[in-house]
Design an enzyme around this catalytic site. Structure first.
Site, mmCIF file in Angstrom:
data_model
loop_
_atom_site.group_PDB
_atom_site.id
_atom_site.type_symbol
_atom_site.label_atom_id
_atom_site.label_comp_id
_atom_site.label_asym_id
_atom_site.label_seq_id
_atom_site.Cartn_x
_atom_site.Cartn_y
_atom_site.Cartn_z
ATOM 1 N N ASP A 1 -16.997 -0.058 -7.187
ATOM 2 C CA ASP A 1 -16.454 1.262 -7.484
ATOM 3 C C ASP A 1 -15.430 1.631 -6.431
ATOM 4 O O ASP A 1 -14.809 2.657 -6.486
ATOM 5 C CB ASP A 1 -17.564 2.307 -7.561
ATOM 6 C CG ASP A 1 -18.266 2.458 -6.235
ATOM 7 O OD1 ASP A 1 -18.130 1.538 -5.403
ATOM 8 O OD2 ASP A 1 -18.950 3.467 -6.043
ATOM 9 N N LYS B 1 7.327 1.700 8.822
ATOM 10 C CA LYS B 1 6.856 0.824 7.746
ATOM 11 C C LYS B 1 5.789 1.545 6.937
ATOM 12 O O LYS B 1 5.099 2.428 7.459
ATOM 13 C CB LYS B 1 6.342 -0.489 8.298
ATOM 14 C CG LYS B 1 5.001 -0.394 8.995
ATOM 15 C CD LYS B 1 4.500 -1.768 9.365
ATOM 16 C CE LYS B 1 3.034 -1.667 9.758
ATOM 17 N NZ LYS B 1 2.663 -2.354 10.941
#
Lengths: 971, 303
Positions: A416, A546
């Site tokens: 999950d 980044k």
């Protein structure tokens, strides 16, 4: 912006997701974030959905399991209560409590005696003596017990009927019984040791609760709470029992451990829904209060709480045998079959040849002892323990030893969590700049090429990778190839660092030149990292940045990852797409319908690769429909699933023959965790119930650890194969003396006790040491094994171990035997048919090939010397066997002799053989006599032969992939 | 693609054991096609042939290093050692684990196997090829030096015939006075060493002669000692020492002696222990060095 040097705030689970980011996309100028809007619209729908499902489910479950245990069915029923709907006064009257003063101490005591402590009853454990007996009588133990019993019978008959009863059978019986008992005790000890680790979890930190009794507020242990108690809860607490809120101030709870949804839900005094799970005035045991404060009345405690019911559902489920247990059982069946077949055949043959029945019984014992690899089960246990320890050091705690291998065979993972599968080691595979993709060399052994001419944009990319990066090489690794160096920092940053070091070099220097003046570390909210550096010429600054496009799962391509979540389908699909569970370009039925502009019903579901299945739909499905979905789609997302449905999904995959791993941390996951072939729970975030139900616990909650598990599991499966091949091989030189004793009528070349010395003495360490062998190839690129046909022990392994190497070993043993006999005066051809005279106590003068006459005692000394020599020659040929067992495909030159446990194993078995041979006193106990030094060498040519033969065999396997040699001998 | 099992290549497996036995669809029997069976059979035939050749080769090389006169290890410090055991005859092959000599005086058939066995055992002494008459002090001590020209001393059964242990008298079995052959185990290089005159064991003092190995038989237990009665040794001094040392040569005549049980009780089992006496013979009951056990049971009743 805050202090840029603050330690990174990202959570562990998030970090995993970022580890898997595709490096090709990393680009300083480009910043990608997940569209936040995905997660918002669900909240309203969540509540809408919840009402009916439970009721329908109850019917379905009853239908599905009509014959199941009544209590289990009862647990699967809907939670039925009225404590949230009745007026508060009625409720308080019921408990004779008070909304201000709480219960009286007396009442509380009375309730406590009635209901017991407010804690979940731990699942019923198998009594210790049953576990012990299982170890004592399981597997080969039964066969050995039979052997021991036969020994005692033979001894009794001997004792009653013979003038000089030999004690050998008695000793052998005692030794066999001892072996079974010691192995049993050892296994039992190993088992209880690993379950002890679990016990530490049970009594972790006691929970406390603020309770008001007799109008006095005080802190008590949570397990002392009773129905009707008035408690105060504040943000950060764990809800101590199922409670009804009376007053609340900004009170919010996190029900994720119960429902799997991590959205904080506000709680107040009003009853907003008939469904107890939806209403705002109930908070549940073992969920967490996120913020605010509340005063509440305890309505249910212990096993009667909602959580308690699910926990019991989980503990009532039978989890199947682990794959490795099935494999070992399969293997024991084969070996037992062979042992019984050979034993009975030769018992009959011996009878037909006119042997006394007692002798025939002795043959039977010998054949059983020779056939059963007595030390093997202990070896397997130790190998698994070693792997479990190795995994524990990498934060994978394995509760059940056999589960060590299960992850390796896993073909389906139900998770999950979105960041399920990543790999801790990463390398830069592609770089993307100027709209083109450049491939990077990813092999670990590549030369450290330093290229200088890079295009400007690639140069920029390298600058970002080098500077906007917190990873550093650990010191003193200058001699190690760059890709193998260890780094501090996370996997993706390390990968970038290595890439730059390889392509440009001198990153450390570079960083010094471009001094960092400010930094925003990566965290889960901004999902990017920025740092500001001085220009190299000292004038001005530049900024590098980044970010992370999320990409997961890529690393474990061969395993099907299925997302099973309580989230809304749209969110689920979005996450699945962003993490790669649904790949780019894959369409669901809905997508196809949308694209073609046709109604959903007219789309052939088989056209769609991907499927997003709603819990409500799942409820309507028959088993066949579910199976059909599981088979026909390759990318599946289940949304809005209840604990019972998770269970259905797991069972569905298991029906397909898949080996299913389930990860989860909530109580709602625990039935599925239990049912799965391997349940993986989270050590930090996971609820106790889920930890109980799981087979493995990720101590640091880092999903990347699963990859460690898969890798270790696959490795141990390979290495167990090698270990078993090694151990089984020596069975042939152990059985063949008995067979030739009966068929050729020669003096016995190898005794039963000596066989035990091999199986439980010299073979043990080397067999275990194969568990330390390194992988021969990239095992992560392999497809999960097919549990039906890819067996631990297959006919190719038997053919190689028994038919080929074993036969060479047997000839080595017989050669040694012949050498010693001839050295002392018995030529090989004079031994044929000699057995009856040789073994007769009545004959004091058996004539040898030189006309000398041998007394019974001298003959027996000679015979036992032969046993010793046969034993030594098995040790000598097992050297070669051990070395060839290191690899299944590669040459020894490729594999190397770096496994020092194994190298010491070689020394150990030799030293042990030497000790048994020359230690004074052992001639009486083990019937081992000292050998002349030259009798150590007859087996050496055969040892060489084994090595050369197998190296050639493996070179043929490498040279002709899929060729005859591979098909017939590659195990 | 990013995720999911790639479609499995369809591998055709047998379903159930019936298909495993014979699968018509794939033409396999026990999981293999006839071609595959052929290949694996040929492989194993070649493999085992080569392995056998290797084994035989190794053995041939090893056997080539052996001396055909003496084994590599014999004498002091080896397994066979330097202390001979004692053997007896008649011993019946049909019942190898038994050392019982049992016969019924009323039934000639009952002792026939023993007489036959002794006939067979003694027949080798009728073959005198390659042997020589050793008179006086002549003995076998030069045999080893003689090499291939060695002619061992001839053993004569004349003494036994004189003492009533002849084949014609059925070795005394008929009269209930059975003669039992006693021999000393042949060990290459072994010769008896004489007792010093005053240290001859008391059991054989009356008949001990230097150069011979004296014999003495008695009951194993006190009861047996009472029952065993009179024993006569043929020859009196025991086994002659002139036949030693033994070497491996054609038609070596092993010296033997007999013991005749003159007054055995009827219908009673007697356990007998016979010991050989020389200075270099030690006695050890557990390893049966220097002695032998057997049982005598003479019946005298109608069957």
């Amino acid at each position: 912006m805050g202090n840029p040097y603050e330690p990174s705030a990202r959570t562990d689970s998030y970090r995993v997701a970022t580890m898997n980011e595709e490096n090709e996309k990393i680009n300083g100028q480009k910043l990608e974030t997940l569209p936040e809007s995905d997660e918002k619209p669900l909240i309203d729908e969540k509540n809408k959905d919840k009402e009916k499902p439970k009721k329908k489910e109850k019917k379905k479950d009853e239908k599905a399991k009509p014959e199941g245990k009544p209590d289990l069915d009862d647990l699967k029923k809907e939670v039925d209560m009225d404590v949230h709907t009745v007026p508060l006064d009625t409720l308080l009257d019921r408990y004779q409590g008070d909304s201000e003063k709480g219960l009286t101490e007396v009442k509380a005591k009375e309730y406590y005696t009635r209901d017991g402590p407010n804690a979940l009853t731990p699942p019923k454990e198998t009594p210790e003596w049953v576990k012990f007996c299982k170890n004592l009588f399981g597997g080969f133990a039964m066969l050995l017990w039979i052997g021991a019993l036969l020994c005692f019978i033979a001894y009794t008959v001997d004792y009653l009927s013979m003038e000089y009863p030999s004690n050998d059978n008695l000793y052998l019986g005692i030794v066999l019984a001892g072996v079974v008992i010691i192995t049993g005790v050892f296994q039992y000890y190993q088992e209880s040791k690993s379950s002890k680790i679990m016990d530490s979890f049970k009594n972790m930190v006691p929970q406390y609760a603020m309770v008001i009794r007799d109008g006095v507020k005080r802190q008590v242990r949570a397990d002392e709470l009773v129905q009707g108690d008035l408690v105060e809860i504040k943000g950060g607490d764990r809800i101590p029992a199922d409670v009804r809120v009376i007053h609340a101030q900004g009170f919010k709870v996190d029900n994720s451990s119960l429902t799997g949804e991590s959205e904080p839900l506000s709680r107040s005094a009003e009853c907003t829904n008939d469904n107890p799970l939806e209403t705002k005035n109930l908070a549940f045991f073992s969920t967490n209060a996120v913020e605010g404060t509340a005063k509440a009345v305890v309505v249910n405690t212990g096993d009667r709480t909602v959580m308690g019911r699910i926990a019991h559902l989980a503990s009532g489920l039978q989890s199947g045998k682990t794959p490795i247990a099935r494999e070992i059982e399969h293997f024991i069946h084969i070996i037992t079959g062979v042992a019984v077949f050979l034993g009975v055949t030769f018992f009959i043959i011996a009878f037909c040849l006119g042997y006394h029945w007692l002798n025939a019984v002795v043959f039977l014992i010998g054949i059983i002892v020779a056939n059963v690899p007595e030390g093997l089960i202990a070896t397997v246990t130790v190998c698994l323990t070693l792997t479990a320890k190795r995994m524990a050091s990498k934060n994978c705690l394995v509760k059940n030893l056999e589960a060590v291998e299960t992850l390796g065979s896993t073909s389906t993972i139900c998770s999950d969590k979105t960041g399920t599968l990543t790999q801790n080691r990463m390398t830069v595979a592609h770089m993307w700049f100027d709209n083109k993709i450049v491939e990077m060399d990813t092999t670990e052994t590549q030369a450290d090429v330093v290229q200088k001419d890079h295009p400007a944009s690639q140069r920029a990319l390298f600058t970002i990778a080098a500077l906007c990066n917190r990873a550093e090489f650990k010191s003193a690794q200058e001699d190690v190839p760059i890709l193998k160096r260890e780094c501090t920092g996370d996997a993706s940053e390390s990968a970038l660092l290595k890439c730059v070091e390889m392509q440009i070099g001198e990153v450390q220097e570079w960083r010094k030149r471009s001094n960092k003046v400010a930094e925003i570390p990566f965290n889960s909210t901004n999902k990017y990292q920025v740092s500001i550096h001085e220009n190299e010429n000292g004038e001005g600054y530049f900024i590098v940045m980044k970010g992370a496009p999320e990409r997961i799962v890529e690393r474990c391509k061969t395993i099907l990852v299925v997302m099973v979540t309580g989230d809304h389908p749209i969110t689920a699909q979005a996450i699945a797409k962003s993490v790669g569970i649904i790949s780019e370009g894959s369409e669901t039925v809905e997508d196809i319908a949308l694209r073609k502009g046709v109604p959903i019903a007219s789309v052939n579901p088989r056209e769609a690769r991907a499927a997003v299945i709603h819990g409500t739909d799942l409820r309507e499905m028959t088993t066949e429909q579910l199976d059909d979905i599981l088979v026909s789609h390759e990318e599946i997302v289940f949304a809005r699933t209840s604990p019972q449905q998770k269970l259905m999904i797991v069972e569905g995959f298991q029906r397909q023959g898949q080996i299913v791993a389930v990860t989860g941390d909530g109580v709602n996951d625990s039935p599925a965790l239990k049912k799965a072939d391997i349940g993986v729970a989270m050590g930090i975030a996971g609820s106790d119930v889920s930890k109980q139900a799981a087979d493995m616990i990720l101590l640091d909650d880092n999903f990347a650890s699963i990859v460690v598990g898969v890798e270790e599991g696959r490795l141990i499966f390979d290495n167990l194969k090698k270990s078993i091949a090694y151990t089984l091989t020596s069975n042939i030189p152990e059985i063949s003396p008995f067979l030739s004793f009966i068929l050729l009528d020669i003096p016995l070349p190898l005794g039963t006790v000596t066989i035990l010395c091999i199986d439980l003495g010299t073979d043990l360490w080397p067999a275990i040491s194969l568990a330390y062998e390194e992988a021969e190839s990239d095992i992560m690129k392999r497809r999960p094994r097919d549990p039906k046909h890819d067996k631990l022990v297959n006919e190719r392994l038997i053919s190689l171990a028994y038919g080929q190497i074993g036969m060479i070993q047997a000839s080595a043993g017989f050669f040694s035997y012949m050498v010693i006999m001839a050295d002392n005066g018995f030529y090989p051809w004079d031994l044929l048919g000699l057995r009856a005279k040789w073994d007769s106590r009545a004959i004091n003068n058996v004539v040898d090939s030189y006309g000398q006459e041998w007394t019974y005692a001298n003959r027996k000394v000679l015979e036992y010397t032969c046993h010793t020599a046969f034993f030594v020659s098995i040790v000598v040929v097992q050297w070669a066997d051990l070395i060839i067992s290191k690899t299944r495909r590669n040459s020894l030159i490729q594999q190397g002799m770096g496994n020092w446990t194994l190298n010491f194993g070689l020394v150990f078995e030799t030293a042990l053989a030497w000790f048994m041979c020359y230690c004074p006193g052992l001639d009486n106990g083990l019937r081992m006599y000292s050998l002349r030094w030259q009798w150590w060498f007859p087996a050496l040519p055969f040892s060489l032969l084994i090595f050369i033969y197998d190296e050639s065999r493996r070179s043929l396997i490498r040279k002709y992939p899929g060729g005859w040699v591979e098909r017939e001998t590659y195990y | 693609m990013a995720n999911g099992r790639a479609k499995k290549e369809e591998v055709d497996y047998d379903h159930g054991w019936k298909e495993f036995l014979y699968n018509k669809r794939r033409g396999t029997c026990l999981g293999r096609t006839s071609k595959s069976w052929f290949q694996i059979t040929v492989f194993y035939i070649i493999f085992y042939a080569l392995l056998a050749a290797f084994w035989v080769g190794c053995l041939a090389i090893f056997l080539g290093t052996l001396d055909d006169k003496v084994p590599r290890f014999y004498g002091k410090g080896t397994i066979i050692g330097i202390n001979p055991g004692v053997g007896y005859q008649p011993w019946l092959k049909e019942n190898p684990d038994s050392t019982l000599i049992k016969f019924n005086l009323k039934n000639p058939e009952s002792w026939k196997p023993y007489v036959d066995q002794l006939d067979g055992y003694l027949s080798k002494y009728k073959n005198t090829n390659g042997t020589r008459e050793c008179v006086g002090d002549d003995n076998n001590s030069n045999l080893l030096a003689d090499g291939s020209a060695a002619r061992p001393c001839r053993f004569s059964l004349a003494d036994f015939d004189k003492a009533g242990c002849s084949a014609a008298k059925q070795y005394g079995f008929k009269e209930g006075k059975p003669c039992v052959v006693l021999s000393l185990n042949r060990l290459i290089g072994w010769s008896p060493v004489d007792f010093a005159p005053n240290s001859v064991p008391e059991q054989v003092r009356d008949r001990y002669k230097n150069g011979s190995i004296a014999l003495h038989c008695d009951g194993t237990t006190n009861v047996d000692k009472e029952h065993i009665g009179k024993t006569t040794y043929v020859p009196k001094e025991g086994i002659s020492g002139k036949f030693y040392p033994y070497i491996f040569v054609d038609n070596y005549h092993q010296p033997i002696a007999m013991v005749r049980f003159e007054t055995l009780p009827r219908n009673k089992l007697v356990l007998v222990e016979c010991r050989a006496y020389a200075l270099n013979i030690e006695h050890d009951i557990t390893s049966r060095l220097g002695l032998v056990h057997f049982e005598l049971f003479v019946q005298d009743k109608k069957e």
